[in-house]
Design an enzyme around this catalytic site. Structure first.
Site, PDB file in Angstrom:
ATOM      1  N   PRO A  61       0.787  -1.224   0.000  1.00  0.00           N
ATOM      2  CA  PRO A  61       0.000   0.000   0.000  1.00  0.00           C
ATOM      3  C   PRO A  61       0.821   1.277   0.000  1.00  0.00           C
ATOM      4  O   PRO A  61       1.850   1.369   0.672  1.00  0.00           O
ATOM      5  CB  PRO A  61      -0.828  -0.102   1.296  1.00  0.00           C
ATOM      6  N   ASN A  62       0.342   2.216  -0.787  1.00  0.00           N
ATOM      7  CA  ASN A  62       0.882   3.579  -0.900  1.00  0.00           C
ATOM      8  C   ASN A  62       2.183   3.666  -1.692  1.00  0.00           C
ATOM      9  O   ASN A  62       2.664   4.766  -1.971  1.00  0.00           O
ATOM     10  CB  ASN A  62       1.073   4.223   0.493  1.00  0.00           C
ATOM     11  N   ARG A  77       4.884  10.919  -2.675  1.00  0.00           N
ATOM     12  CA  ARG A  77       4.623  10.618  -1.271  1.00  0.00           C
ATOM     13  C   ARG A  77       5.889  10.880  -0.441  1.00  0.00           C
ATOM     14  O   ARG A  77       6.897  10.189  -0.605  1.00  0.00           O
ATOM     15  CB  ARG A  77       4.258   9.131  -1.168  1.00  0.00           C
ATOM     16  N   TYR A  91      11.026   8.878   1.056  1.00  0.00           N
ATOM     17  CA  TYR A  91      10.967   7.784   0.077  1.00  0.00           C
ATOM     18  C   TYR A  91      11.615   8.109  -1.265  1.00  0.00           C
ATOM     19  O   TYR A  91      11.664   7.246  -2.151  1.00  0.00           O
ATOM     20  CB  TYR A  91       9.504   7.367  -0.138  1.00  0.00           C
ATOM     21  N   ASN A 103       8.041  -5.617  -0.473  1.00  0.00           N
ATOM     22  CA  ASN A 103       7.883  -4.430   0.373  1.00  0.00           C
ATOM     23  C   ASN A 103       6.401  -4.344   0.696  1.00  0.00           C
ATOM     24  O   ASN A 103       5.598  -3.878  -0.120  1.00  0.00           O
ATOM     25  CB  ASN A 103       8.360  -3.163  -0.333  1.00  0.00           C
ATOM     26  N   ALA A 128       2.925  -0.659   5.070  1.00  0.00           N
ATOM     27  CA  ALA A 128       2.464  -0.688   6.466  1.00  0.00           C
ATOM     28  C   ALA A 128       1.933  -2.058   6.887  1.00  0.00           C
ATOM     29  O   ALA A 128       1.909  -2.369   8.084  1.00  0.00           O
ATOM     30  CB  ALA A 128       1.392   0.380   6.679  1.00  0.00           C
ATOM     31  N   GLU A 133      12.273  -9.488   2.708  1.00  0.00           N
ATOM     32  CA  GLU A 133      11.551  -8.273   3.097  1.00  0.00           C
ATOM     33  C   GLU A 133      12.435  -7.063   2.802  1.00  0.00           C
ATOM     34  O   GLU A 133      13.607  -7.044   3.194  1.00  0.00           O
ATOM     35  CB  GLU A 133      11.263  -8.339   4.601  1.00  0.00           C
ATOM     36  N   HIS A 181      12.587  -2.557   2.617  1.00  0.00           N
ATOM     37  CA  HIS A 181      12.005  -1.242   2.868  1.00  0.00           C
ATOM     38  C   HIS A 181      12.936  -0.181   2.321  1.00  0.00           C
ATOM     39  O   HIS A 181      14.169  -0.299   2.452  1.00  0.00           O
ATOM     40  CB  HIS A 181      11.792  -1.010   4.365  1.00  0.00           C
ATOM     41  N   ARG A 195      12.567   5.204  12.732  1.00  0.00           N
ATOM     42  CA  ARG A 195      11.352   6.014  12.576  1.00  0.00           C
ATOM     43  C   ARG A 195      10.402   5.786  13.762  1.00  0.00           C
ATOM     44  O   ARG A 195      10.860   5.540  14.868  1.00  0.00           O
ATOM     45  CB  ARG A 195      10.714   5.694  11.217  1.00  0.00           C
TER      46      ARG A 195
HETATM   47  C1  DQA Z   1       8.034   1.196   3.940  1.00  0.00           C
HETATM   48  C2  DQA Z   1       8.074   1.442   5.454  1.00  0.00           C
HETATM   49  C3  DQA Z   1       6.706   1.211   6.064  1.00  0.00           C
HETATM   50  O1  DQA Z   1       6.746   1.462   7.460  1.00  0.00           O
HETATM   51  C4  DQA Z   1       5.698   2.153   5.434  1.00  0.00           C
HETATM   52  O2  DQA Z   1       4.413   1.907   5.965  1.00  0.00           O
HETATM   53  C5  DQA Z   1       5.703   2.108   3.956  1.00  0.00           C
HETATM   54  C6  DQA Z   1       6.978   2.039   3.264  1.00  0.00           C
HETATM   55  C7  DQA Z   1       9.397   1.519   3.274  1.00  0.00           C
HETATM   56  O3  DQA Z   1       9.605   1.079   2.155  1.00  0.00           O
HETATM   57  O4  DQA Z   1      10.212   2.244   3.855  1.00  0.00           O
HETATM   58  O5  DQA Z   1       4.666   2.207   3.317  1.00  0.00           O
HETATM   59  O6  DQA Z   1       7.769  -0.175   3.713  1.00  0.00           O
END
Ligand code: DQA
Length: 146
Positions: free
Chosen positions: A12-13, A20, A25, A76, A79, A100, A102, A109
């Site tokens: 998501p996102n 964003r 990011y 990735n 959240a 995994e 990020h 954070r």
């Molecule tokens: C993320 C870190 C997560 O905490 C966050 O909710 C994201 C992006 C990252 O790539 O840094 O959506 O996965």
């Protein structure tokens, strides 16, 4: 080790990358990052496919496709990382290596980002290196799949 197939899943996102919170990011879009990963992996005889969804169930289904159609997965989960037991269960179920990743350093954070419920199901985790987190994961995957 010819023609390994990886699925790169973004949650998501992450479709909003470049607009964003660019200070966290970065300025590159998901499409730009995916194109760069694709070129990088091709140089190692690895073919990457890409999937992004804002929906938990679609990510679970994409992980199920890894079981039958891919050698491994770079994930990735956004959240969902921090609370999705459905994604944890899917990773356990597919019996294929999942790394995994990020973009940001989740340990530097907010408190809630320091917990990854999916990490114990993954072969390892990479965080904090921007798009290089994905490149590092491709590199490690190359070794795992040897
Ligand atoms: C993320 C870190 C997560 O905490 C966050 O909710 C994201 C992006 C990252 O790539 O840094 O959506 O996965």
């Amino acid at each position: 080790m010819a023609n390994r197939k990886l699925l790169i899943i973004n949650g998501p996102n992450l479709n909003l990358l470049s607009v964003r919170e660019p200070g966290i990011y970065g300025n590159q879009s998901l499409e730009e990052i995916n194109n760069a990963i694709s070129v990088y992996a091709k140089g190692m005889d690895i073919n990457c496919s890409f999937f992004q969804s804002n929906c938990e169930g679609e990510i679970v289904s994409a992980l199920h496709s890894v079981r039958t159609d891919y050698d491994g997965c770079i994930l990735n989960a956004g959240a969902y990382t921090h609370y999705s037991y459905a994604i944890y269960d899917a990773i356990k179920a597919i019996e294929k290596p999942v790394i995994e990743v990020h973009l940001s350093n989740v340990n530097a954070r907010e408190e809630f980002r320091k917990t990854s419920v999916i990490a114990p199901a993954c072969v390892g985790s990479i965080s904090g290196f921007g798009k290089n987190s994905y490149f590092l994961a491709v590199n490690v995957m190359k070794e795992i799949l040897k």
